[in-house]
Design a protein around this motif. Structure first.
Motif, PDB file in Angstrom:
ATOM      1  N   UNK A   1       0.816  -1.207   0.000  1.00 36.90           N
ATOM      2  CA  UNK A   1       0.000   0.000   0.000  1.00 36.90           C
ATOM      3  C   UNK A   1       0.852   1.261   0.000  1.00 36.90           C
ATOM      4  N   UNK A   2       1.935   1.247   0.739  1.00 41.03           N
ATOM      5  CA  UNK A   2       2.812   2.425   0.779  1.00 41.03           C
ATOM      6  C   UNK A   2       3.459   2.655  -0.583  1.00 41.03           C
ATOM      7  N   UNK A   3       3.929   1.577  -1.213  1.00 45.20           N
ATOM      8  CA  UNK A   3       4.617   1.711  -2.497  1.00 45.20           C
ATOM      9  C   UNK A   3       3.653   2.042  -3.629  1.00 45.20           C
ATOM     10  N   UNK A   4       2.513   1.379  -3.656  1.00 47.01           N
ATOM     11  CA  UNK A   4       1.621   1.485  -4.810  1.00 47.01           C
ATOM     12  C   UNK A   4       0.595   2.604  -4.709  1.00 47.01           C
ATOM     13  N   UNK A   5       0.281   3.055  -3.492  1.00 46.47           N
ATOM     14  CA  UNK A   5      -0.786   4.052  -3.330  1.00 46.47           C
ATOM     15  C   UNK A   5      -0.299   5.330  -2.649  1.00 46.47           C
ATOM     16  N   UNK A   6       0.255   5.211  -1.458  1.00 48.43           N
ATOM     17  CA  UNK A   6       0.651   6.400  -0.706  1.00 48.43           C
ATOM     18  C   UNK A   6       1.799   7.153  -1.377  1.00 48.43           C
ATOM     19  N   UNK A   7       2.859   6.449  -1.726  1.00 52.07           N
ATOM     20  CA  UNK A   7       4.054   7.117  -2.258  1.00 52.07           C
ATOM     21  C   UNK A   7       3.818   7.817  -3.598  1.00 52.07           C
ATOM     22  N   UNK A   8       3.068   7.236  -4.548  1.00 49.56           N
ATOM     23  CA  UNK A   8       2.797   7.979  -5.779  1.00 49.56           C
ATOM     24  C   UNK A   8       2.108   9.317  -5.535  1.00 49.56           C
ATOM     25  N   UNK A   9       1.165   9.359  -4.592  1.00 52.74           N
ATOM     26  CA  UNK A   9       0.476  10.622  -4.331  1.00 52.74           C
ATOM     27  C   UNK A   9       1.366  11.591  -3.576  1.00 52.74           C
ATOM     28  N   UNK A  10       2.182  11.107  -2.679  1.00 54.87           N
ATOM     29  CA  UNK A  10       3.160  11.992  -2.033  1.00 54.87           C
ATOM     30  C   UNK A  10       4.106  12.585  -3.077  1.00 54.87           C
ATOM     31  N   UNK A  11       4.452  11.795  -4.057  1.00 59.23           N
ATOM     32  CA  UNK A  11       5.339  12.275  -5.117  1.00 59.23           C
ATOM     33  C   UNK A  11       4.674  13.370  -5.933  1.00 59.23           C
ATOM     34  N   UNK A  12       3.419  13.165  -6.299  1.00 54.87           N
ATOM     35  CA  UNK A  12       2.692  14.216  -7.016  1.00 54.87           C
ATOM     36  C   UNK A  12       2.629  15.492  -6.189  1.00 54.87           C
ATOM     37  N   UNK A  13       2.329  15.352  -4.913  1.00 57.95           N
ATOM     38  CA  UNK A  13       2.224  16.528  -4.049  1.00 57.95           C
ATOM     39  C   UNK A  13       3.549  17.285  -3.978  1.00 57.95           C
ATOM     40  N   UNK A  14       4.653  16.550  -3.930  1.00 59.28           N
ATOM     41  CA  UNK A  14       5.963  17.181  -3.790  1.00 59.28           C
ATOM     42  C   UNK A  14       6.423  17.875  -5.063  1.00 59.28           C
ATOM     43  N   UNK A  15       5.989  17.373  -6.221  1.00 52.96           N
ATOM     44  CA  UNK A  15       6.554  17.834  -7.494  1.00 52.96           C
ATOM     45  C   UNK A  15       5.573  18.574  -8.386  1.00 52.96           C
TER      46      UNK A  15
END
Length: 231
Positions: free
Chosen positions: A108-122
């Motif tokens: 869940x962290x790799x496939x769901x949480x981290x992609x959205x954190x990445x969008x938010x950061x960039x």
């Protein structure tokens, strides 16, 4: 939007498989491409070395928030017309009763949480009229879940889709095209050698969809042929 030859894309997760071929295809079509990998070297770096400066490699472990912040700092001032997050893991075809809490959290962290954190950061690097896209899967479709298997992976992609819906709602007025993309069943470490598609077949079609949808409002969940995938 400026001429294609001046446009720049960032592909997160491009060391192999779909991400690697996606970065190569974007470069072939004239974009400047920044592509990330968790480790240095490998096929991505070899392609960058022969790209005449059109492909550049940056280091990123997407689940590491400190590395993500460092990447954002290194890219400060960069103007992107495309931000594409491609990352997923699969920890086996197990019923949910046999998936440990640690494995479920990792998926869940790799496939769901981290992609959205990445969008938010960039996301602030993406120019008005640009596109933010995430590699999803029809396995994340609740209405298409009519066959057993890969329950943790399916759950993570459904969560990704829901989080992307929340993201799109939050930033409805930012002028960015927002896409979830199903690339088809591909011959990758995740898809297996018996899959009907190769990345060399599917990624040009995905780029066609990205180009066709550039400037479109709202969030869409599309396959590699530009057809709507039901939620």
């Amino acid at each position: 939007m400026s001429d294609t030859s001046e446009r720049q894309a960032l592909v997160i997760g491009a060391s192999r498989g779909l991400g690697l071929v996606l970065a190569e295809e974007l470069t072939r079509r004239g974009r400047q491409v920044i592509a990330t990998a968790r480790r240095s070297g490998g096929d991505l770096q070899r392609k960058a070395d022969t790209s005449r400066g059109r492909l550049r490699v940056e280091s990123l472990e997407m689940t590491n928030t400190e590395q993500l912040a460092a990447l954002r700092d290194r890219l400060d001032g960069t103007k992107l017309d495309l931000l594409f997050v491609n990352a997923a893991i699969d920890r086996g075809n197990l019923p949910i009763t046999e998936v440990s809490a640690e494995t479920f959290a990792e998926v869940m962290i790799t496939n769901a949480l981290s992609p959205l954190r990445t969008l938010e950061a960039l996301r602030d690097l993406v120019v008005p009229g640009g596109t933010v896209a995430v590699m999803s899967s029809r396995q994340g479709s609740i209405s298409l879940n009519t066959r057993p298997g890969f329950e943790a992976y399916r759950a993570s992609k459904a969560a990704l889709n829901q989080l992307m819906r929340s993201y799109a709602t939050r930033y409805a007025e930012d002028g960015h095209t927002k896409l979830l993309v199903h690339p088809g069943h591909n011959q990758t470490p995740l898809g297996g050698p018996g899959a009907p598609l190769s990345p060399e077949e599917s990624m040009p079609a995905v780029v066609d969809v990205l180009e066709a949808q550039a400037g479109a409002p709202g969030l869409q969940f599309l396959d590699l042929h530009g057809k709507v995938v039901p939620w």
